[in-house]
Each structure stands twice: as C-alpha cells, then as structure tokens.
Design a protein around this motif. Structure first.
Motif, PDB file in Angstrom:
ATOM      1  N   SER A 286      -0.498   7.880  -9.529  1.00 21.64           N
ATOM      2  CA  SER A 286       0.478   7.323  -8.595  1.00 21.64           C
ATOM      3  C   SER A 286       0.267   7.919  -7.216  1.00 21.64           C
ATOM      4  O   SER A 286      -0.640   8.740  -6.996  1.00 21.64           O
ATOM      5  CB  SER A 286       1.905   7.623  -9.076  1.00 21.64           C
ATOM      6  OG  SER A 286       2.192   9.015  -8.924  1.00 21.64           O
ATOM      7  N   LYS A 287       1.149   7.539  -6.300  1.00 22.79           N
ATOM      8  CA  LYS A 287       1.083   8.073  -4.935  1.00 22.79           C
ATOM      9  C   LYS A 287       1.426   9.553  -4.892  1.00 22.79           C
ATOM     10  O   LYS A 287       1.160  10.235  -3.891  1.00 22.79           O
ATOM     11  CB  LYS A 287       2.033   7.298  -4.017  1.00 22.79           C
ATOM     12  CG  LYS A 287       3.511   7.423  -4.347  1.00 22.79           C
ATOM     13  CD  LYS A 287       4.362   6.600  -3.409  1.00 22.79           C
ATOM     14  CE  LYS A 287       5.839   6.682  -3.746  1.00 22.79           C
ATOM     15  NZ  LYS A 287       6.380   8.051  -3.597  1.00 22.79           N
ATOM     16  N   ASP A 288       1.995  10.086  -5.961  1.00 23.75           N
ATOM     17  CA  ASP A 288       2.405  11.487  -5.986  1.00 23.75           C
ATOM     18  C   ASP A 288       1.323  12.411  -6.549  1.00 23.75           C
ATOM     19  O   ASP A 288       1.474  13.633  -6.494  1.00 23.75           O
ATOM     20  CB  ASP A 288       3.680  11.641  -6.820  1.00 23.75           C
ATOM     21  CG  ASP A 288       4.847  10.853  -6.229  1.00 23.75           C
ATOM     22  OD1 ASP A 288       4.992  10.865  -4.996  1.00 23.75           O
ATOM     23  OD2 ASP A 288       5.590  10.211  -7.003  1.00 23.75           O
TER      24      ASP A 288
ATOM     25  N   SER B  74      -1.771   8.754  10.846  1.00 18.36           N
ATOM     26  CA  SER B  74      -2.396   8.502   9.539  1.00 18.36           C
ATOM     27  C   SER B  74      -2.807   9.821   8.901  1.00 18.36           C
ATOM     28  O   SER B  74      -3.413  10.678   9.548  1.00 18.36           O
ATOM     29  CB  SER B  74      -3.618   7.589   9.695  1.00 18.36           C
ATOM     30  OG  SER B  74      -3.242   6.295  10.078  1.00 18.36           O
ATOM     31  N   LYS B  75      -2.504   9.965   7.623  1.00 18.02           N
ATOM     32  CA  LYS B  75      -2.771  11.224   6.930  1.00 18.02           C
ATOM     33  C   LYS B  75      -4.244  11.360   6.595  1.00 18.02           C
ATOM     34  O   LYS B  75      -4.864  10.441   6.067  1.00 18.02           O
ATOM     35  CB  LYS B  75      -1.942  11.309   5.661  1.00 18.02           C
ATOM     36  CG  LYS B  75      -2.047  12.662   4.957  1.00 18.02           C
ATOM     37  CD  LYS B  75      -1.135  12.734   3.748  1.00 18.02           C
ATOM     38  CE  LYS B  75      -1.240  14.101   3.071  1.00 18.02           C
ATOM     39  NZ  LYS B  75      -0.386  14.180   1.859  1.00 18.02           N
ATOM     40  N   ARG B  76      -4.808  12.517   6.924  1.00 18.47           N
ATOM     41  CA  ARG B  76      -6.164  12.874   6.521  1.00 18.47           C
ATOM     42  C   ARG B  76      -6.076  13.826   5.340  1.00 18.47           C
ATOM     43  O   ARG B  76      -5.371  14.837   5.399  1.00 18.47           O
ATOM     44  CB  ARG B  76      -6.919  13.568   7.659  1.00 18.47           C
ATOM     45  CG  ARG B  76      -7.797  12.648   8.484  1.00 18.47           C
ATOM     46  CD  ARG B  76      -7.047  11.925   9.542  1.00 18.47           C
ATOM     47  NE  ARG B  76      -7.942  11.157  10.411  1.00 18.47           N
ATOM     48  CZ  ARG B  76      -7.554  10.126  11.140  1.00 18.47           C
ATOM     49  NH1 ARG B  76      -6.292   9.729  11.122  1.00 18.47           N
ATOM     50  NH2 ARG B  76      -8.404   9.467  11.904  1.00 18.47           N
TER      51      ARG B  76
ATOM     52  N   VAL C 208      -3.509   3.390  -2.205  1.00 23.39           N
ATOM     53  CA  VAL C 208      -3.050   3.271  -3.584  1.00 23.39           C
ATOM     54  C   VAL C 208      -2.218   1.999  -3.690  1.00 23.39           C
ATOM     55  O   VAL C 208      -1.265   1.806  -2.926  1.00 23.39           O
ATOM     56  CB  VAL C 208      -2.215   4.504  -3.989  1.00 23.39           C
ATOM     57  CG1 VAL C 208      -1.643   4.314  -5.397  1.00 23.39           C
ATOM     58  CG2 VAL C 208      -3.064   5.764  -3.939  1.00 23.39           C
ATOM     59  N   VAL C 209      -2.607   1.132  -4.609  1.00 22.26           N
ATOM     60  CA  VAL C 209      -1.911  -0.145  -4.794  1.00 22.26           C
ATOM     61  C   VAL C 209      -1.667  -0.366  -6.283  1.00 22.26           C
ATOM     62  O   VAL C 209      -2.296   0.264  -7.138  1.00 22.26           O
ATOM     63  CB  VAL C 209      -2.734  -1.324  -4.222  1.00 22.26           C
ATOM     64  CG1 VAL C 209      -2.923  -1.175  -2.730  1.00 22.26           C
ATOM     65  CG2 VAL C 209      -4.091  -1.445  -4.931  1.00 22.26           C
ATOM     66  N   LYS C 210      -0.753  -1.292  -6.573  1.00 21.69           N
ATOM     67  CA  LYS C 210      -0.448  -1.593  -7.964  1.00 21.69           C
ATOM     68  C   LYS C 210      -1.312  -2.728  -8.463  1.00 21.69           C
ATOM     69  O   LYS C 210      -1.456  -3.754  -7.802  1.00 21.69           O
ATOM     70  CB  LYS C 210       1.031  -1.963  -8.109  1.00 21.69           C
ATOM     71  CG  LYS C 210       1.536  -1.866  -9.545  1.00 21.69           C
ATOM     72  CD  LYS C 210       3.040  -1.849  -9.599  1.00 21.69           C
ATOM     73  CE  LYS C 210       3.531  -1.490 -11.003  1.00 21.69           C
ATOM     74  NZ  LYS C 210       5.002  -1.435 -11.061  1.00 21.69           N
ATOM     75  N   MET C 211      -1.901  -2.528  -9.642  1.00 22.50           N
ATOM     76  CA  MET C 211      -2.709  -3.554 -10.297  1.00 22.50           C
ATOM     77  C   MET C 211      -2.395  -3.548 -11.784  1.00 22.50           C
ATOM     78  O   MET C 211      -2.438  -2.483 -12.424  1.00 22.50           O
ATOM     79  CB  MET C 211      -4.213  -3.278 -10.119  1.00 22.50           C
ATOM     80  CG  MET C 211      -4.763  -3.494  -8.740  1.00 22.50           C
ATOM     81  SD  MET C 211      -6.574  -3.366  -8.806  1.00 22.50           S
ATOM     82  CE  MET C 211      -6.979  -3.472  -7.082  1.00 22.50           C
ATOM     83  N   ASN C 212      -2.069  -4.708 -12.322  1.00 22.23           N
ATOM     84  CA  ASN C 212      -1.868  -4.823 -13.774  1.00 22.23           C
ATOM     85  C   ASN C 212      -0.928  -3.747 -14.320  1.00 22.23           C
ATOM     86  O   ASN C 212      -1.227  -3.060 -15.294  1.00 22.23           O
ATOM     87  CB  ASN C 212      -3.204  -4.768 -14.514  1.00 22.23           C
ATOM     88  CG  ASN C 212      -4.144  -5.870 -14.077  1.00 22.23           C
ATOM     89  OD1 ASN C 212      -3.719  -7.001 -13.849  1.00 22.23           O
ATOM     90  ND2 ASN C 212      -5.417  -5.534 -13.942  1.00 22.23           N
ATOM     91  N   ASN C 213       0.184  -3.553 -13.640  1.00 24.08           N
ATOM     92  CA  ASN C 213       1.245  -2.630 -14.075  1.00 24.08           C
ATOM     93  C   ASN C 213       0.859  -1.153 -14.010  1.00 24.08           C
ATOM     94  O   ASN C 213       1.477  -0.321 -14.685  1.00 24.08           O
ATOM     95  CB  ASN C 213       1.709  -2.975 -15.502  1.00 24.08           C
ATOM     96  CG  ASN C 213       2.297  -4.372 -15.585  1.00 24.08           C
ATOM     97  OD1 ASN C 213       3.074  -4.781 -14.709  1.00 24.08           O
ATOM     98  ND2 ASN C 213       1.917  -5.119 -16.612  1.00 24.08           N
ATOM     99  N   HIS C 214      -0.187  -0.825 -13.283  1.00 25.62           N
ATOM    100  CA  HIS C 214      -0.497   0.577 -13.022  1.00 25.62           C
ATOM    101  C   HIS C 214      -1.057   0.693 -11.607  1.00 25.62           C
ATOM    102  O   HIS C 214      -1.378  -0.310 -10.971  1.00 25.62           O
ATOM    103  CB  HIS C 214      -1.505   1.121 -14.041  1.00 25.62           C
ATOM    104  CG  HIS C 214      -2.847   0.478 -13.951  1.00 25.62           C
ATOM    105  ND1 HIS C 214      -3.218  -0.614 -14.703  1.00 25.62           N
ATOM    106  CD2 HIS C 214      -3.938   0.757 -13.175  1.00 25.62           C
ATOM    107  CE1 HIS C 214      -4.448  -0.979 -14.413  1.00 25.62           C
ATOM    108  NE2 HIS C 214      -4.917  -0.160 -13.480  1.00 25.62           N
TER     109      HIS C 214
ATOM    110  N   MET D 205       0.863  -1.186   0.000  1.00 29.78           N
ATOM    111  CA  MET D 205       0.000   0.000   0.000  1.00 29.78           C
ATOM    112  C   MET D 205       0.896   1.232   0.000  1.00 29.78           C
ATOM    113  O   MET D 205       1.404   1.664   1.039  1.00 29.78           O
ATOM    114  CB  MET D 205      -0.922  -0.031   1.214  1.00 29.78           C
ATOM    115  CG  MET D 205      -1.847  -1.241   1.231  1.00 29.78           C
ATOM    116  SD  MET D 205      -3.043  -1.267   2.607  1.00 29.78           S
ATOM    117  CE  MET D 205      -1.957  -1.379   4.018  1.00 29.78           C
ATOM    118  N   THR D 206       1.094   1.813  -1.190  1.00 29.76           N
ATOM    119  CA  THR D 206       2.077   2.891  -1.322  1.00 29.76           C
ATOM    120  C   THR D 206       1.584   4.219  -0.749  1.00 29.76           C
ATOM    121  O   THR D 206       2.386   5.124  -0.540  1.00 29.76           O
ATOM    122  CB  THR D 206       2.440   3.089  -2.806  1.00 29.76           C
ATOM    123  OG1 THR D 206       1.265   3.468  -3.530  1.00 29.76           O
ATOM    124  CG2 THR D 206       2.991   1.808  -3.397  1.00 29.76           C
ATOM    125  N   LYS D 207       0.304   4.320  -0.527  1.00 23.64           N
ATOM    126  CA  LYS D 207      -0.266   5.556   0.029  1.00 23.64           C
ATOM    127  C   LYS D 207      -1.537   5.197   0.772  1.00 23.64           C
ATOM    128  O   LYS D 207      -2.401   4.498   0.229  1.00 23.64           O
ATOM    129  CB  LYS D 207      -0.563   6.551  -1.102  1.00 23.64           C
ATOM    130  CG  LYS D 207      -0.998   7.938  -0.656  1.00 23.64           C
ATOM    131  CD  LYS D 207      -1.184   8.819  -1.893  1.00 23.64           C
ATOM    132  CE  LYS D 207      -1.501  10.256  -1.559  1.00 23.64           C
ATOM    133  NZ  LYS D 207      -1.636  11.087  -2.770  1.00 23.64           N
TER     134      LYS D 207
END
Length: 556
Positions: free
Chosen positions: A179-181, A138-140, A81-87, A65-67
């Motif tokens: 992405s996480k950014d 945890s970020k709100r 935010v997680v990776k699925m099918n290369n995105h 879980m990148t974010k």
C-alpha cells in the motif's frame, strides 16, 4: 440587435443571416444584458466547447494515484501507487511504459465508460510525469527492488500477483498488503515470483543446502547469504571460483534463486558481464541481486565499477544517444561473480569480495541436475523460513552487537551485521570477524602475487617505521627480494626511474596498509646527505594513526 438563439448582439451581415434563419430577434430593443446574463452566457459557452480528452484523463487519474514518488537515485523517473484488481501496485509514469497507459485506459473505461486511444493516454501520462517532476513539493524517496530495510524493519517482495509482501520486525513476521504506507517497491521483468516461506522449518535447512552445494567455508557463506537480504547497506560481492566440473554455475544460480529469483530455471538467473559502464548500469538496474558468470579477467575499470555498485555510487548515463545530455544515477546492488581462475588485482575489490573456492566434483560424488533441482525445491521454503527467522533475531540484537565490536573491517556494516547473524545462528560471540578477516587476508595474498609492493616495502623497512633510500638502491633491494620470494617480477618496474609510477599506481594498496612513500631530488652534497647530488630519494614511512598510538600507550 440581440439574437436569443445565438445569445449575442448581432450586427450587419450576421444580423441579416440570423433573420433569414428565423432566429428570435429583439427587433424593438427591449432586452437588456445584465452581469448575471453575461456570466451565465460564459458558462453556457464553456460547457458547449468540446473538452480536451488529455485534460479529462489527467484530472481523472490524479486522485487515483495514492502515492507519487520521484526516484531518489534517478530523478528522471516517477513512480505511483495505484489500485489494480482489488490490490495496490506500483507503476512508472512513462509514455514508453505499456502498463501505465493500459491501467489508465482500462480504469477510465470502467469508470467513465469512454474508450481513449493509446496516444491520448500516453499524452496524459506524459503530462502527469512532467507535473510531478516540476513540482518542488514532490517527494523524493528510495525506490526498492525485492528487499527494503527501512526504520529497523525488513520488507521482502515475494513477487506475488496480489502484491502481498513479507514484513519482518524484531517482534514478528507477517504477510501484509502492499500500500501507500509501505516502502515503495517496483517490479521489473527480472523479478520472478518467490516460493512461500515455511516459518516452521524442519531440521537445519541451511546446513543441508551447503552440503548439497559442497560449499567451501560454509559458515562464512551462510552468513554472507543471509546478509544479502539486508538492503541499503554495502555487502561484499560473492566470488565463486573453480575449474570446470566444480558446479560454479549451479551454485551461483541457486544462490540467486534464494535471494532474488529471475526465473524458475538455473539458466534464467545468470548473465554475462556487460561491456562498458552504460550497459553495466542497465544490467544492474533491473535486479536487486545480479549474478555474472564466466568472468576471466577483471581490469581496473571493471573493478572500479563493481566496487561503486557494491558500496553505492553514482554513474553517468546519457539521456538519449542523439544528444549529449547526461544525468547521474545512483546504485547500490548485491553482486556475485564466478569464473575458472579470475584474479582480483585491485585492493579495493579484494577488500569487497569473499572468494569461495569450489573443488572439482569427483565422478563417484556427482549428482544429476534433476537430483540437485528436486533437493533444492524441497529445501527452498524451509530455507527461506530459516533465513527470515534469523533476520528477525538480528533485528532484536543488532544494537547490542554493535556495542560489542570496536574494531571493524573496511566493510563495517557487514562486520557488524555478519557478527549478529553468526550469533543468531547459534555461534559464539567474536568468531565471525576472524572468519571474515582470514578470507580477506587470502585475497590480499593473491593480490600480492600480482603486485608484491607491500611485502617488498615491508622488507625494505624491516623493523624500522621510516627509511630514506636512494632510488637505485631501493630498486635493487625490491627486485632482489621479489625474485628470492618467487613473486611475479613482470609486474615490477623495469628500471629505478619506473619506481615512481609503480608507487602512484599502487596508492590504494599503500593507503590500505598504512604506508606512505614520498619522492624528492637530493639538493645537498654527499657529505651532508649521504646521497649522490641530484639523485632521486624515496622516503618510506609506516603511518601510525593517533588512535592506534593512544591504544598502544594505554595498553589496549
């Protein structure tokens, strides 16, 4: 005695059992246990214990879980935010969310080569959610639907399967990977895929589109349409009003399909207005832009709900219908309503709505649904491209436009950004606010037809800024004026003693028009006061702000 097989000092019956089983027993007492041996035995014992699959999955999922964000508007919801099918994609951590445990099951199988049940995955997801909610660090943050406007940049989620999104800055428009950014976006079942914009549009697709829709006040509508792509700030509701055959539903649906499509058909993009606040919030939550059709009557409760949703307000929702727990959810949404002859009778909503009167289409001007659909699909890529290019110009000029405009309407953000959009479309400075203010004045004129309190009190005041008058005389003047001017007298008080309640119900209108009404009982004689003793006296006063008075004094 020490049993080397059981790795423990056995006694009595347990020792007899070990001997019967042929275990290696230190019968001469030569074996000595050291601290090293104890620690080694503990490690071996721990390794031999079966591991909890929920623990395994929770530890496995955490670094993936990148974010992790707890929703700022609804602090009961956690998104990652997680990776699925290369995105990368966003999923909500919720045991009731099938996508969450599908992701966990498939990812765990691909990596760990182990199949876990839905129940196990659900328990792991529930634990991860609880952990995020319990952690103070945890970020709100804001969770975005379709559009985000963050740090002077606009992001638009096209709804593509690969989750690529459009990023608009003052310098360029690019298609980027989610992405996480980036700002965090979520997708609901109401988020349909948008067509790819064409950033080299031919001609003026906005002009062509408003002609197809036969839009009244087209220049104001074009600005209003583009402003709906500015997330995080209040924008007036769109009101489409007209008789049967005026193409209200088609125009409303096409508007939503430009901004925030829920499907590829017109009927997919409009819904009935829900009953009650709870259903209203649920309806709004799933879409960035909501279109409600066939509105026939807007009562005070409905008006208040729409106003709060437009400007950003808090709504209470029950956590479960089986208990009394409630929590607050904050929403700011873009809204469209349409109907044959709905009337806005509350000043708050009148100030927050732009009404577009659609005329009935004559038979020799009618077009088939297929003609309109084909024309719209042909225009849409160019239309989106023109809108995004216009927004890019706005980002480059908005600071200067804000300096240009000192006097702003009640919805100040729309006033500033509307002027910037109007100029970006090639028009002269300062004209947009005239268009917008004229629209609001028409709303107020309609409002006065249903509640003529302001014209009545303006008549009573005349050229004076303040007047004190006895209730009976005030009532006589108000009813006489309303009757002579053709206002609906059924909305007026039935007798002088009903004036106070009328003023209280109309307080927002009075405040908006800078009129203050106070009531008192006359305690003086008629010779001193000029009024009957113990009579109800009203003081009506125009409020002149300090800034206005100063401007007048300085000749501004």
């Amino acid at each position: 005695m020490w049993c080397f097989n059981c790795k423990i000092d056995q006694k009595l019956d347990q020792l007899i059992l070990c001997k019967e089983l042929g275990h290696d027993i230190d019968s001469e007492g030569l074996f000595t246990i050291t601290n090293y041996d104890v620690n080694k035995m503990k490690e071996t014992t721990e390794e031999s214990k079966p591991k909890n699959p929920v623990t395994i999955l929770a530890k496995f999922a955490t670094p993936l879980m990148t974010k992790i964000i707890v929703s700022q508007s609804d602090n009961t919801r956690v998104f990652v935010v997680v990776k699925m099918n290369n995105h990368f994609e966003t999923i909500e951590l919720d045991k009731k969310n099938p996508k969450a445990y599908d992701w966990l099951r498939v990812t765990a199988f691909d990596t760990l080569k182990q199949m876990y049940s839905e129940e196990t995955c659900g328990n792991a997801i529930g634990f991860l959610r609880a952990k995020a909610l319990m952690k103070e660090e945890s970020k709100r943050d804001e969770i975005h639907l379709r559009v985000a406007y963050v740090n002077g940049e606009i992001y638009y989620d096209l709804g593509r399967p690969d989750w690529k999104i459009i990023k608009i800055t003052r310098d360029e428009i690019t298609l980027i990977d989610y992405s996480k950014d980036t700002p965090m976006f979520i997708r609901t079942p109401k988020i349909a895929q948008q067509v790819e914009p064409n950033f080299r549009p031919e001609g003026n697709p906005l002009d062509e589109y408003v002609k197809i829709c036969r839009m009244s006040n087209p220049e104001l509508y074009k600005v209003h349409l583009i402003s709906m792509f500015l997330a995080g700030m209040p924008m007036p509701a769109m009101g489409m009003r007209g008789h049967a055959g005026a193409s209200k539903s088609t125009t409303s649906s096409l508007t939503k399909r430009i901004i925030d499509p829920s499907g590829i058909k017109n009927e997919d993009n409009l819904k009935s207005f829900p009953h009650g606040e709870d259903n209203f919030v649920t309806s709004l939550y799933s879409s960035y832009f909501s279109g409600f059709e066939n509105i026939s009557y807007i009562d005070v409760e409905t008006s208040n709900m729409i106003c709060r949703a437009i400007t950003g307000g808090s709504f209470e929702k029950r956590a479960q219908y089986t208990n009394g727990d409630v929590y607050a959810i904050s929403l700011m949404r873009k809204i469209l309503i349409n109907g044959v002859d709905f009337t806005i009778s509350q000043s708050d909503l009148a100030d927050r709505t732009i009404i577009y009167e659609l005329e009935r289409i004559l038979e020799d001007h009618r077009k088939t649904d297929k003609f309109i659909e084909d024309a719209f699909q042909r225009l849409l890529p160019d239309l989106l491209g023109q809108i995004f290019l216009t927004l890019q110009k706005v980002l480059g000029t908005i600071n200067e436009v804000e300096k240009q405009n000192r006097i702003l309407p009640r919805m100040a953000s729309f006033g500033i950004y509307g002027e910037a959009i109007y100029q970006a479309l090639g028009h002269k400075q300062g004209k947009f606010l005239e268009l917008y203010n004229d629209s609001i004045k028409k709303n107020l004129e309609n409002l006065y037809d249903s509640n003529p309190i302001i014209p009545c009190l303006e008549y009573v005041l005349g050229d004076e800024n303040e007047r004190t008058i006895q209730a009976e005389n005030l009532y006589k003047q108000i009813t006489g004026f309303a009757t002579s001017e053709g206002y609906t007298t059924s909305k007026l008080p039935k007798a002088p003693n009903g004036l106070h309640n009328w003023f209280m119900r109309s307080k927002t209108l009075l405040d908006d028009n800078n009129i203050k009404v106070t009531k008192e009982i006359n305690k003086q004689s008629k010779a001193v006061s000029g009024f009957t003793p113990n009579a109800t006296i009203y003081n009506i006063k125009r409020i002149v702000s300090t800034q206005t008075a100063l401007d007048n004094e300085l000749g501004l």
